[in-house]
Design an enzyme around this catalytic site. Structure first.
Site, PDB file in Angstrom:
ATOM      1  N   HIS A   1       0.815  -1.221   0.000  1.00 51.53           N
ATOM      2  CA  HIS A   1       0.000   0.000   0.000  1.00 51.53           C
ATOM      3  C   HIS A   1       0.848   1.271   0.000  1.00 51.53           C
ATOM      4  O   HIS A   1       0.335   2.350  -0.257  1.00 51.53           O
ATOM      5  CB  HIS A   1      -0.947  -0.006   1.208  1.00 51.53           C
ATOM      6  CG  HIS A   1      -2.019  -1.044   1.085  1.00 51.53           C
ATOM      7  ND1 HIS A   1      -3.320  -0.732   0.747  1.00 51.53           N
ATOM      8  CD2 HIS A   1      -1.994  -2.392   1.212  1.00 51.53           C
ATOM      9  CE1 HIS A   1      -4.043  -1.839   0.691  1.00 51.53           C
ATOM     10  NE2 HIS A   1      -3.252  -2.871   0.982  1.00 51.53           N
TER      11      HIS A   1
ATOM     12  N   ASP B   1       3.464   9.483  -0.770  1.00 46.96           N
ATOM     13  CA  ASP B   1       2.289   8.709  -0.355  1.00 46.96           C
ATOM     14  C   ASP B   1       2.083   7.583  -1.366  1.00 46.96           C
ATOM     15  O   ASP B   1       2.282   7.794  -2.567  1.00 46.96           O
ATOM     16  CB  ASP B   1       1.053   9.629  -0.380  1.00 46.96           C
ATOM     17  CG  ASP B   1       0.088   9.339   0.755  1.00 46.96           C
ATOM     18  OD1 ASP B   1       0.041   8.176   1.195  1.00 46.96           O
ATOM     19  OD2 ASP B   1      -0.617  10.258   1.185  1.00 46.96           O
TER      20      ASP B   1
HETATM   21  C1  GDG Z   1      -2.092   3.754   3.299  1.00 47.90           C
HETATM   22  C2  GDG Z   1      -1.105   4.491   2.397  1.00 47.90           C
HETATM   23  C3  GDG Z   1      -2.786   4.446   0.557  1.00 47.90           C
HETATM   24  C4  GDG Z   1      -9.111  10.162   7.326  1.00 47.90           C
HETATM   25  N1  GDG Z   1      -9.556  10.985   8.275  1.00 47.90           N
HETATM   26  C5  GDG Z   1     -10.759  10.545   8.660  1.00 47.90           C
HETATM   27  C6  GDG Z   1     -11.056   9.420   7.912  1.00 47.90           C
HETATM   28  N2  GDG Z   1     -10.030   9.200   7.103  1.00 47.90           N
HETATM   29  C7  GDG Z   1      -9.947   8.098   6.148  1.00 47.90           C
HETATM   30  C8  GDG Z   1     -10.054   8.660   4.749  1.00 47.90           C
HETATM   31  C9  GDG Z   1      -9.312   7.612   3.942  1.00 47.90           C
HETATM   32  C10 GDG Z   1      -8.311   7.039   4.942  1.00 47.90           C
HETATM   33  O1  GDG Z   1      -8.706   7.451   6.235  1.00 47.90           O
HETATM   34  C11 GDG Z   1      -6.888   7.558   4.719  1.00 47.90           C
HETATM   35  O2  GDG Z   1      -6.385   6.957   3.583  1.00 47.90           O
HETATM   36  P1  GDG Z   1      -5.019   7.407   2.896  1.00 47.90           P
HETATM   37  O3  GDG Z   1      -4.948   6.738   1.588  1.00 47.90           O
HETATM   38  O4  GDG Z   1      -4.990   8.882   2.761  1.00 47.90           O
HETATM   39  O5  GDG Z   1      -3.816   7.088   3.878  1.00 47.90           O
HETATM   40  P2  GDG Z   1      -3.140   5.953   4.839  1.00 47.90           P
HETATM   41  O6  GDG Z   1      -3.966   5.736   6.025  1.00 47.90           O
HETATM   42  O7  GDG Z   1      -1.781   6.470   5.088  1.00 47.90           O
HETATM   43  O8  GDG Z   1      -3.043   4.565   4.024  1.00 47.90           O
HETATM   44  C12 GDG Z   1      -1.835   5.337   1.363  1.00 47.90           C
HETATM   45  C13 GDG Z   1      -3.667   3.622   1.487  1.00 47.90           C
HETATM   46  O9  GDG Z   1      -2.893   2.897   2.430  1.00 47.90           O
HETATM   47  C14 GDG Z   1      -4.509   2.624   0.687  1.00 47.90           C
HETATM   48  O10 GDG Z   1      -3.708   1.786  -0.087  1.00 47.90           O
HETATM   49  O11 GDG Z   1      -3.601   5.276  -0.254  1.00 47.90           O
HETATM   50  O12 GDG Z   1      -0.936   5.958   0.505  1.00 47.90           O
HETATM   51  O13 GDG Z   1      -0.255   5.317   3.194  1.00 47.90           O
HETATM   52  O14 GDG Z   1     -10.169   6.602   3.524  1.00 47.90           O
HETATM   53  O15 GDG Z   1     -11.418   8.805   4.444  1.00 47.90           O
HETATM   54  N3  GDG Z   1     -12.208   8.746   8.038  1.00 47.90           N
HETATM   55  C15 GDG Z   1     -13.104   9.220   8.970  1.00 47.90           C
HETATM   56  N4  GDG Z   1     -12.843  10.298   9.753  1.00 47.90           N
HETATM   57  C16 GDG Z   1     -11.698  10.985   9.625  1.00 47.90           C
HETATM   58  O16 GDG Z   1     -11.478  11.955  10.359  1.00 47.90           O
HETATM   59  N5  GDG Z   1     -14.285   8.577   9.100  1.00 47.90           N
END
Ligand code: GDG
Length: 464
Positions: free
Chosen positions: A162, A374
């Site tokens: 990821h 990222d």
């Molecule tokens: C890893 C990789 C890759 C965030 N704040 C809230 C909330 N979120 C949810 C978002 C989104 C998720 O969390 C964050 O996803 P990301 O992709 O930005 O980041 P990572 O957690 O670092 O994940 C990344 C991912 O894996 C998937 O392969 O994209 O690059 O680092 O879904 O919506 N959800 C809620 N409240 C919040 O305050 N409910």
């Protein structure tokens, strides 16, 4: 099908009667649930809390409700410390995000990482029939495929990373680089987020094993490795577009979005949402916003930054320091530029519920997503899916995996270039509605076409 990840897809809360579990939300869970249910599959992982006799009972009840089963891997406190906080998060996480300065290399942590990967393999062998396909996720479990093969496991083993895969120049610094490449090559399929990651991975294999032959296709490379073919593909993860689009249209979300803007009328809102992590580039974003206000004073009181930081790894001193830095920067900028009736940065350190999250996406005219690096960044895709009025502008870091698919219609920035970010933000604020709509429609149709179900199909359907 057996899915394996460091954490089980559950949230455990401690109550007076002991731990209570509920299903976790998120794109990966949504996408995998129908597949797991169809094949009466199993999800194996660490529950996220110490061993407890009431836990397995609740996990068994989970099966009845959700149609697939859960199997916990129990880890001791020392293992969590050395395998998870140690090798996974102090070595692999920064190295794979090109942040060598944050890396800590410890032979003790590496030893524990190997032990825990063996433990996961043992649990898979114990719980799963040998003919079931196994899909392992992410950087905490790079060695599980090899550990399974050593135990005679014959069914296909697939893997998805990821986070980014680093260039050979960076990967070379890892003292255990050869062991990791050799172990990863025991997977039958290795999925990466972008073409750039795929090229990096293939280059690293070739760096240490020059003789490896390769056949290259559009979405994957076949590496001929010790009499086997290993498929290395790039399969960008995505979201359930229709779900975000529909939920963003609900009355509840519309009302919350209206309230958010009601108090901040006559000004554009710029949104940042990130987990507390040094890879997400939040301090640099605050500096760019400060520079915007300095350089373009006409925007003062016309634009506010709404920054949500979700607490994460808060026990780690480095993350506490980052939190202090953000508190100070936001305080400094607000006290230098703020006026009665206008706060430049609304900074929130907590997580939002689903309705609040969608309302933030809908209410804000500009999505400002500027990680230093990222794997993908799902917030960028969610922001667009929830921009149902087609009037949002996405400002996106060129170092987010998402930039690969979104670069034509987002405004790309280099998060290390504070001046450039301020100028691009200015361009976003000034962008005419017709141009915003044209770009947002294209972004949305791209995500609709390549949603999370397509991602699962690429990896499980063998069509990638
Ligand atoms: C890893 C990789 C890759 C965030 N704040 C809230 C909330 N979120 C949810 C978002 C989104 C998720 O969390 C964050 O996803 P990301 O992709 O930005 O980041 P990572 O957690 O670092 O994940 C990344 C991912 O894996 C998937 O392969 O994209 O690059 O680092 O879904 O919506 N959800 C809620 N409240 C919040 O305050 N409910």
């Amino acid at each position: 099908m057996i899915t394996v990840s460091n954490r089980l897809p559950i949230v455990v809360s401690q109550t007076e009667q002991g731990p209570k579990i509920r299903a976790a939300a998120g794109g990966l869970v949504t996408a995998l649930t129908p597949v797991l249910r169809k094949h009466q599959g199993m999800w194996i992982g660490w529950p996220g809390c110490p061993e407890d006799p009431t836990l397995q009972k609740q996990m068994d009840e989970f099966t009845g409700k959700h149609g697939y089963s859960l199997q916990g891997v129990d880890l001791t406190e020392a293992q969590v410390d050395q395998f998870y906080y140690g090798f996974s998060n102090e070595t692999l996480w920064p190295l794979f995000h090109d942040l060598l300065g944050h890396c800590h290399f410890s032979a003790e942590h590496w030893k524990c990482y190997q032990e825990v990967n063996e433990l996961f393999a043992e649990q898979i062998i114990k719980s799963a029939p040998a003919d079931k396909m196994v899909w392992v996720h992410d950087y905490q479990l790079l060695l599980v495929g090899a550990a399974l093969k050593r135990r005679g496991f014959k069914a296909p083993i697939k893997f998805f990373l990821h986070i980014p895969f680093p260039s050979p120049d960076l990967f070379r610094r890892l003292p255990w680089r050869r062991q990791i490449i050799e172990a990863m090559m025991e997977y039958d399929l290795i999925g990466l987020q972008t073409l750039h990651d795929r090229k990096n991975f293939v280059a690293c294999v070739r760096e240490f094993y020059m003789e490896v032959e390769a056949e290259t296709r559009r979405r994957y490379t076949l590496l001929l490795w010790r009499g086997r073919k290993v498929k290395v593909g790039h399969y960008p993860i995505s979201i359930d577009f229709d779900e975000f689009d529909q939920q963003a249209r609900s009355e509840e979300v519309a009302e919350k979005a209206w309230f958010l803007h009601e108090n901040l009328e006559d000004r554009q809102l710029v949104l940042g949402i990130d987990r507390l992590d040094y890879t997400k580039g939040v301090p640099e974003r605050f500096l760019a916003f400060e520079r915007l206000l300095e350089k373009y004073p006409e925007l003062r009181s016309k634009v506010s930054l709404l920054q949500v930081v979700v607490p994460s790894r808060t026990l780690v001193p480095e993350y506490q320091q980052l939190k202090n830095q953000l508190d100070q920067l936001a305080g400094r900028i607000n006290s230098s530029f703020g006026e009665p009736g206008w706060v430049p940065i609304h900074y929130v350190f907590r997580s939002l519920n689903r309705v609040e999250l969608l309302a933030h996406y809908r209410a804000c005219e500009i999505g400002l997503i500027t990680p230093l690096r990222d794997g993908m960044n799902l917030v960028a895709k969610e922001y667009c899916a929830a921009s149902i009025d087609n009037n949002g502008v996405l400002v996106l870091s060129e170092f987010a995996g998402a930039a690969d698919q979104m670069k034509k219609h987002a405004l790309l920035v280099n998060p290390y270039d504070v001046e450039g970010m301020a100028d691009t933000l200015y361009e976003a604020v000034k962008m005419p509605l017709i141009e915003r709509t044209r770009r947002m429609k294209m972004l949305r149709s791209g995500i609709r076409r390549n949603d999370v179900y397509q991602w699962v199909e690429w990896i499980l359907g063998d069509r990638g």
